[in-house]
Design a protein around this motif. Structure first.
Motif, short mmCIF file in Angstrom:
data_model
loop_
_atom_site.label_atom_id
_atom_site.label_comp_id
_atom_site.label_asym_id
_atom_site.label_seq_id
_atom_site.Cartn_x
_atom_site.Cartn_y
_atom_site.Cartn_z
N HIS A 1 0.81 -1.21 0.00
CA HIS A 1 0.00 0.00 0.00
C HIS A 1 0.85 1.28 0.00
O HIS A 1 0.30 2.37 -0.18
N VAL A 2 2.12 1.12 0.19
CA VAL A 2 3.00 2.29 0.23
C VAL A 2 3.33 2.72 -1.19
O VAL A 2 3.89 1.93 -1.98
N THR A 3 2.99 3.95 -1.55
CA THR A 3 3.32 4.54 -2.85
C THR A 3 4.07 5.84 -2.61
O THR A 3 4.28 6.26 -1.47
N LEU A 4 4.45 6.49 -3.72
CA LEU A 4 5.20 7.74 -3.60
C LEU A 4 4.34 8.89 -3.07
O LEU A 4 4.87 9.91 -2.65
N THR A 5 3.03 8.70 -3.07
CA THR A 5 2.13 9.76 -2.60
C THR A 5 1.42 9.36 -1.31
O THR A 5 0.51 10.07 -0.87
N GLU B 1 -2.37 7.00 6.42
CA GLU B 1 -2.90 5.87 5.65
C GLU B 1 -2.10 4.59 5.92
O GLU B 1 -2.70 3.52 6.13
N ILE B 2 -0.81 4.71 5.92
CA ILE B 2 0.05 3.54 6.03
C ILE B 2 0.10 3.03 7.47
O ILE B 2 0.24 1.82 7.70
N ARG B 3 -0.04 3.93 8.43
CA ARG B 3 0.05 3.51 9.82
C ARG B 3 -0.97 2.43 10.15
O ARG B 3 -0.67 1.48 10.87
N ARG B 4 -2.19 2.58 9.62
CA ARG B 4 -3.23 1.60 9.90
C ARG B 4 -2.91 0.24 9.29
O ARG B 4 -3.35 -0.79 9.79
N GLY C 1 10.18 3.39 -15.97
CA GLY C 1 9.27 4.38 -16.52
C GLY C 1 7.92 4.40 -15.85
O GLY C 1 7.10 5.27 -16.15
N LEU C 2 7.67 3.43 -14.96
CA LEU C 2 6.37 3.33 -14.30
C LEU C 2 6.41 3.82 -12.85
O LEU C 2 5.35 4.02 -12.25
N VAL C 3 7.61 3.99 -12.29
CA VAL C 3 7.71 4.33 -10.87
C VAL C 3 7.14 5.70 -10.57
O VAL C 3 6.73 5.98 -9.44
N LEU C 4 7.10 6.57 -11.58
CA LEU C 4 6.58 7.92 -11.35
C LEU C 4 5.13 8.07 -11.82
O LEU C 4 4.65 9.19 -12.02
N ASP C 5 4.43 6.94 -12.01
CA ASP C 5 3.01 7.04 -12.39
C ASP C 5 2.19 7.74 -11.32
O ASP C 5 1.16 8.37 -11.63
N ASP C 6 2.62 7.62 -10.08
CA ASP C 6 1.90 8.31 -9.01
C ASP C 6 2.17 9.81 -9.01
O ASP C 6 1.45 10.58 -8.36
#
Length: 399
Positions: A272-276, A281-284, A361-366
């Motif tokens: 669930h961890v993304t660049l944004t 959110e992640i704590r839960r 090329g997909l890592v910055l989709d967020d």
């Protein structure tokens, strides 16, 4: 005086008494004059006596000095005569010794005067010594001096002695070098033994820390009291207090870094961890994992570490995306101009197609806006610097 006619010649008693008083006064006056005369003559006699004594002493002194001068003159004359005789005798002896030393006849400590004297009998230095017994005494005195003198050495003997002296000097030098090397070697061994002992003490102390200190928030002051109660504390006696504290702080840093690495692995494993993502959110999603509570009891510290982790992932994603752009063959210094022309959409699809075929090329989709900005900046940079230099160029332009 009554029967004396001269007494009776004066009839009146008063006249007699008057005359008697006059006579007595004259007698007293004369006696006084005599006493004064004696007093005056006594100092003069003393002075005369002193002068006579002074003259006598002066006369005796002159007579004594004259006698002493005569004696000294006589002694000096005798001494000069004696010194002259001794000087002459010494010169005669020195000349005789010189004759024996530099003569043509070889004289050794065992030589006999009776056999050697005939070779010197015509020499003036021989004749100058008047006594035969004196010549013989000088001769044997000379031979005795030869016993104390070092014998004459041949060239071969001198070379042999010089060779032995060089060998002895070389041996002494070698012994000195060996002794110095031995000292240096012993010092090096002592240093190595000391280093080995300190290393063993350090390993014992690290083992003690590993077994007893597992909390990264522990303090040295409180922990030190607990460590002293362990028998392994004495095994680290070679370490001073500063060294032990330094090892303790390094151990605490290792525990802290290990705890951070464990928490980062938890974040990396969380899908669930993304660049944004936000901490809320992640704590839960991760709060039930043991690594969540082991990292820290302070939620702000967890959030700060999460924020640093996201920043590192964004920075790495940007770096990977920029590297991927450099590997796209269809991108050149003309790409920016093409995108502005009628074929711009087709060229952009071609670029995006290449980017989607690589995970970088997909890592910055967020972060699509950030991805497009990086792409636009790269194309603008290519257009600015123009075509790349030929392969034979010695100084290619910076791109």
């Amino acid at each position: 005086y009554g029967k004396d006619p001269k007494f009776k010649a004066i009839e009146k008693m008063r006249e007699r008494e008057h005359l008697f008083n006059e006579w007595r006064a004259e007698q007293q006056a004369e006696k006084k004059e005599e006493e004064e005369s004696v007093k005056e003559e006594a100092p003069r006699e003393k002075r005369e006596s002193r002068e006579r004594s002074k003259e006598r002493r002066s006369r005796d002194r002159h007579e004594s000095r004259g006698s002493r001068d005569r004696n000294e003159s006589r002694d000096r004359h005798s001494r000069d005569r004696r010194d002259s005789k001794e000087t002459k005798a010494n010169k005669i002896k020195d000349d005789f010794m010189d004759m024996l030393k530099h003569g043509d006849v070889r004289i050794s400590p065992d030589s006999s005067w009776s056999k050697k004297k005939k070779y010197f009998s015509d020499d003036e230095r021989y004749i100058a010594v008047g006594s035969s017994s004196t010549r013989e005494g000088y001769f044997y005195e000379y031979t005795k001096s030869l016993e104390d003198r070092e014998p004459e050495l041949s060239e071969a003997e001198k070379k042999a002695i010089a060779r032995k002296e060089r060998e002895a000097a070389a041996m002494k030098k070698r012994e000195g070098e060996v002794a110095r090397k031995q000292v240096d070697q012993n010092r090096e061994w002592e240093r190595e033994r000391g280093a080995h002992a300190r290393e063993e003490a350090q390993q014992h102390f690290l083992a003690l820390l590993h077994d007893m200190v597992r909390d990264a928030d522990a303090s040295w002051r409180k922990t030190r009291k607990q460590l002293r109660d362990d028998s392994r504390w004495e095994l680290a006696a070679l370490l001073d207090a500063d060294q032990k504290e330094k090892l303790f702080l390094e151990h605490i840093d290792n525990l802290s870094n290990k705890r951070k690495r464990s928490f980062k692995r938890l974040l990396d494993e969380c899908e669930h961890v993304t660049l944004t993502s936000t901490w809320k959110e992640i704590r839960r999603k991760i709060k039930h994992d043991p690594r969540f509570s082991k990292f820290s009891d302070d939620d702000k510290e967890r959030e700060a570490e999460f924020t640093r982790h996201i920043k590192d992932r964004v920075s790495l994603a940007k770096s990977d995306f920029k590297q991927l752009l450099k590997e796209i063959k269809c991108v050149s210094h003309k790409s920016k101009e093409i995108l502005r022309g009628p074929n711009g959409d087709s060229h952009m699809r071609e670029i995006r197609q290449f980017l989607t075929n690589d995970k970088r090329g997909l890592v910055l989709d967020d972060l699509p806006e950030e991805r497009d900005r990086i792409l636009d900046d790269y194309l603008a940079e290519l257009e600015k610097y123009g075509p790349p230099p030929p392969p034979t160029a010695t100084r290619p332009s910076k791109r």
